[in-house]
Design a protein around this motif. Structure first.
Motif, PDB file in Angstrom:
ATOM      1  N   UNK A 285      -7.776   0.180 -11.429  1.00 10.14           N
ATOM      2  CA  UNK A 285      -7.784   0.539 -10.010  1.00 10.14           C
ATOM      3  C   UNK A 285      -9.093   1.253  -9.616  1.00 10.14           C
ATOM      4  N   UNK A 286      -9.595   0.909  -8.429  1.00 12.21           N
ATOM      5  CA  UNK A 286     -10.831   1.517  -7.917  1.00 12.21           C
ATOM      6  C   UNK A 286     -10.552   2.559  -6.843  1.00 12.21           C
ATOM      7  N   UNK A 287      -9.868   2.125  -5.774  1.00  8.38           N
ATOM      8  CA  UNK A 287      -9.558   3.046  -4.680  1.00  8.38           C
ATOM      9  C   UNK A 287      -8.594   2.385  -3.701  1.00  8.38           C
ATOM     10  N   UNK A 288      -7.816   3.215  -3.074  1.00  6.62           N
ATOM     11  CA  UNK A 288      -7.086   2.795  -1.879  1.00  6.62           C
ATOM     12  C   UNK A 288      -8.135   2.533  -0.803  1.00  6.62           C
ATOM     13  N   UNK A 289      -7.893   1.587   0.105  1.00  4.47           N
ATOM     14  CA  UNK A 289      -8.847   1.438   1.198  1.00  4.47           C
ATOM     15  C   UNK A 289      -8.195   1.366   2.571  1.00  4.47           C
ATOM     16  N   UNK A 290      -6.883   1.111   2.634  1.00  4.99           N
ATOM     17  CA  UNK A 290      -6.251   1.010   3.952  1.00  4.99           C
ATOM     18  C   UNK A 290      -4.765   1.312   3.872  1.00  4.99           C
TER      19      UNK A 290
END
Length: 313
Positions: free
Chosen positions: A107-112
């Protein structure tokens, strides 16, 4: 000597990265929120990253087909995957998946984030949630609801809603969310929960009647529409989320590069405005924060699946 040569090659590759377009795999079809928001983000991300990001829609089985494809992609730093709420739901519904959503991705990041919205056929004699429940109870098993597939958040949102309210609706899963909108507009389907961005233009044009949103607070884009909780169903809150991940084995240098580009894109005023206009909020995170968030969501949806009694059909 061989070891030194390999290190030199790896160092050169890292320095040259990115040197070609990347592929963004979206596990849902055109017209779904994943597609709408993914394309907005891909444009801004391309500018921040300095390379084209090609959108690759792979719909089917509530995101399972696209997820399987991404899990088997070569971890060369050029495959990015939309890792969303369906990754928290499907493990609770399926005893076996063709991938492991925890083991096979980084996982990298939540974005929305965004709510789901409850909409009905506009000629249905129900102006609010209470009237819809009353009408459905008077017609058990006669009304149909659309979803974007078994295990997607629209499906689980309605199954949870059904279990709490005691109504009986027939599930009609579609491969592409826009088919569900069209069938409801035509009256073939009576209701659905879908992510806010997709149905919002139809709601504003009067082609669909919106009854409520699933967020804890009203959505700023449609402030006239109440929440499910305001409509008399306590503790009913669903926040849909989308993030990015990469195949296991992707080099740390590549992960850091892409995360930095994500943060730059998400900080853009233009992206924030375009997200807002489409019913979405930008939600940047560190990789560790995203992992913790995913774990909380998995636990939440495991419980929700048990409460709803939803099963793979």
């Amino acid at each position: 000597m061989v070891s030194l040569m390999m290190c030199a090659v790896a160092t050169h590759a890292a320095e040259a990265y990115p040197s070609k377009p990347a592929r963004l795999i979206l596990p849902f079809g055109p017209g779904a929120s994943t597609d709408i928001i993914g394309r907005i983000f891909a444009q801004q991300f391309s500018e921040a990253w300095g390379q084209t990001v090609v959108v690759d829609n792979r719909p089917g089985a509530a995101g399972i087909l696209g997820t399987e494809l991404a899990s088997k992609a070569v971890p060369d730093g050029y495959t990015i995957f939309t890792y969303g709420i369906n990754q928290a739901i499907t493990p609770a519904l399926y005893s076996k998946l063709p991938y492991d959503p925890q083991r096979d991705f980084i996982p990298l990041s939540l974005y929305a984030t965004m709510p789901n919205i409850l909409c009905v056929y506009p000629k249905l004699p129900a102006q609010n949630v209470a009237e819809f429940i009353k009408l459905a109870k008077a017609n058990p098993g006669k009304f149909k609801y659309a979803s974007s597939g078994i295990g997607a958040s629209p499906h689980l949102s309605m199954e949870l809603f059904k279990s709490i309210t005691g109504i009986d609706l027939v599930h009609v899963p579609y491969k592409v969310a826009s088919q569900g909108y069209a069938e409801t507009i035509a009256g073939e389907i009576q209701a659905f929960f879908f992510n806010l961005p997709g149905p919002m233009p139809h709601v504003k044009a009067g082609r669909l009647r919106a009854l409520a949103v699933t967020s804890a607070k009203r959505a700023e884009q449609v402030p006239e529409i109440p929440t499910i909780m305001e409509s008399g169903i306590p503790d009913f809150e669903v926040t849909v989320w989308q993030g990015y991940a990469m195949p296991k084995g992707t080099a740390k240098a590549y992960l850091a590069n892409i995360h930095a580009a994500m943060m730059k894109a998400l900080a853009s005023p233009e992206l924030k405005k375009r997200f807002f206009d489409n019913g979405v909020a930008a939600a940047p995170q560190t990789p560790d924060e995203f992992v913790k968030f995913i774990n909380v969501e998995r636990a939440k949806w495991k419980k929700a699946v048990a409460i709803s009694g939803a099963k793979v059909e």
